[in-house]
Design a protein around this motif. Structure first.
Motif, PDB file in Angstrom:
ATOM      1  N   UNK A 147       1.096  -1.025   0.066  1.00 43.86           N
ATOM      2  CA  UNK A 147      -0.070   0.182   0.002  1.00 43.86           C
ATOM      3  C   UNK A 147       1.279   1.246  -0.076  1.00 43.86           C
ATOM      4  N   UNK A 148       0.548   2.236  -0.972  1.00 39.52           N
ATOM      5  CA  UNK A 148       1.288   3.644  -1.030  1.00 39.52           C
ATOM      6  C   UNK A 148       0.974   4.587   0.318  1.00 39.52           C
ATOM      7  N   UNK A 149      -0.409   4.042   0.435  1.00 37.88           N
ATOM      8  CA  UNK A 149      -1.280   5.357   1.052  1.00 37.88           C
ATOM      9  C   UNK A 149      -2.644   4.728   1.603  1.00 37.88           C
ATOM     10  N   UNK A 150      -3.104   5.821   3.265  1.00 37.87           N
ATOM     11  CA  UNK A 150      -4.381   5.041   3.538  1.00 37.87           C
ATOM     12  C   UNK A 150      -4.985   6.446   3.795  1.00 37.87           C
ATOM     13  N   UNK A 151      -6.505   5.813   3.448  1.00 35.90           N
ATOM     14  CA  UNK A 151      -7.599   6.403   4.298  1.00 35.90           C
ATOM     15  C   UNK A 151      -8.168   5.589   5.244  1.00 35.90           C
ATOM     16  N   UNK A 152      -8.271   6.208   6.532  1.00 33.27           N
ATOM     17  CA  UNK A 152      -8.621   5.511   7.725  1.00 33.27           C
ATOM     18  C   UNK A 152     -10.278   6.290   8.003  1.00 33.27           C
ATOM     19  N   UNK A 153     -11.005   6.086   8.249  1.00 32.57           N
ATOM     20  CA  UNK A 153     -12.871   6.364   8.091  1.00 32.57           C
ATOM     21  C   UNK A 153     -12.704   5.918   9.432  1.00 32.57           C
ATOM     22  N   UNK A 154     -13.002   6.596  10.681  1.00 30.54           N
ATOM     23  CA  UNK A 154     -13.236   6.403  12.255  1.00 30.54           C
ATOM     24  C   UNK A 154     -12.502   4.988  12.352  1.00 30.54           C
ATOM     25  N   UNK A 155     -10.794   4.497  12.105  1.00 34.06           N
ATOM     26  CA  UNK A 155     -10.388   3.175  11.760  1.00 34.06           C
ATOM     27  C   UNK A 155     -10.494   3.224  14.030  1.00 34.06           C
ATOM     28  N   UNK A 156     -10.505   1.726  13.777  1.00 38.28           N
ATOM     29  CA  UNK A 156      -9.936   1.355  14.902  1.00 38.28           C
ATOM     30  C   UNK A 156      -8.351   1.493  15.066  1.00 38.28           C
ATOM     31  N   UNK A 157      -7.415   2.273  15.304  1.00 36.89           N
ATOM     32  CA  UNK A 157      -6.372   2.626  15.264  1.00 36.89           C
ATOM     33  C   UNK A 157      -5.425   1.977  16.653  1.00 36.89           C
ATOM     34  N   UNK A 158      -5.761   1.717  17.596  1.00 32.48           N
ATOM     35  CA  UNK A 158      -4.929   1.819  18.625  1.00 32.48           C
ATOM     36  C   UNK A 158      -6.176   0.595  19.166  1.00 32.48           C
TER      37      UNK A 158
END
Length: 264
Positions: A147-158
């Motif tokens: 992947x060369x980039x990400x758009x996270x939409x209210x992602x569960x990132x923690x």
């Protein structure tokens, strides 16, 4: 617009649907958007959540790969969900030639749990240092599409904080087969926070009225990323959790704009 469905494995949930805009006069699609749906990794939520987004992206001239995967409750969880995300993204290598896809830019658009999986997959080059046993279980060593980039939409990132807050009645432990007290290696390996710093851009988009995934899931990730060479960026948008996957809403339209920017 064209739609093509392909399997990347033998399980009924191992498939994706490629949405392609018309290319006047032929040519090559400049990049691909991998759409990864949410639903707190549970089997009752599927790729139908991502279909309107993939269709909208194709309607705006972008090739989109709407990815289904095994979830907790239908053969997913640990390690199947993680295996499928990487295998599903890697399927694009096989599809590139017959569909004139340029894989120099592959951007993921992931909502909620899909945001977690998208950012986790963006860190695949760093996973080997997070746990030998876990890395072997997922089988992430094989070369594949980066992947060369990400758009996270209210992602569960923690993920550690999601477990502490008991989001969606223990969704993190449900995904990983148990709590971090029993499976600390899995929880660390699956947490996007552990793979920082990344060398790809991440936009952590979060809806200001989101009652399903707290803003801290995005803001804590962005804060932790600041020491890296390409720090993540926090973008807040109006609306609730589901405004982010409604093509008629400004919250989603901002995500589309960011995806287009990442595709260059």
């Amino acid at each position: 617009m064209q739609r093509h469905r392909y399997n990347y494995g033998s399980d009924p949930s191992q498939w994706g649907e490629l949405f392609l805009p018309e290319l006047p006069g032929g040519g090559t699609y400049r990049g691909v958007v991998v759409v990864i749906h949410g639903g707190y990794w549970r089997s009752q939520y599927g790729a139908e959540l991502g279909q309107p987004l993939a269709a909208d992206l194709a309607g705006h001239g972008m090739a989109a790969w709407n990815l289904e995967y095994r979830r907790a409750g239908n053969g997913g969880g640990w390690p199947g969900t993680f295996q499928d995300i990487l295998a599903g993204i890697d399927k694009l290598q096989e599809l590139a030639s017959p569909h004139s896809l340029d894989l120099a830019k592959v951007v993921a658009l992931g909502h909620s749990a899909g945001g977690h999986l998208a950012v986790w997959a963006a860190g695949r080059d760093r996973l080997g240092g997070l746990g030998e046993r876990e890395h072997r279980d997922v089988g992430a060593d094989a070369g594949g599409v980066r992947l060369t980039g990400v758009v996270s939409q209210s992602g569960v990132l923690n993920l550690a904080e999601a477990e502490r807050l008991n989001l969606s009645n223990g969704a993190a432990a449900n995904l990983l087969g148990g709590p971090s007290s029993e499976y600390p290696g899995r929880h660390r390996y699956a947490d996007p926070m552990a793979a920082l710093p990344l060398d790809v851009p991440v936009y952590a988009v979060h809806a200001t009225e989101d009652d399903d995934v707290p803003l801290a899931m995005s803001s804590s990730y962005v804060e932790a990323s600041q020491a890296g060479s390409i720090p993540a960026q926090l973008v807040t948008v109006p609306g609730d959790h589901f405004a982010l996957i409604d093509p008629a809403e400004p919250a989603y339209q901002k995500c589309r704009e960011l995806v287009r920017e990442l595709l260059g």
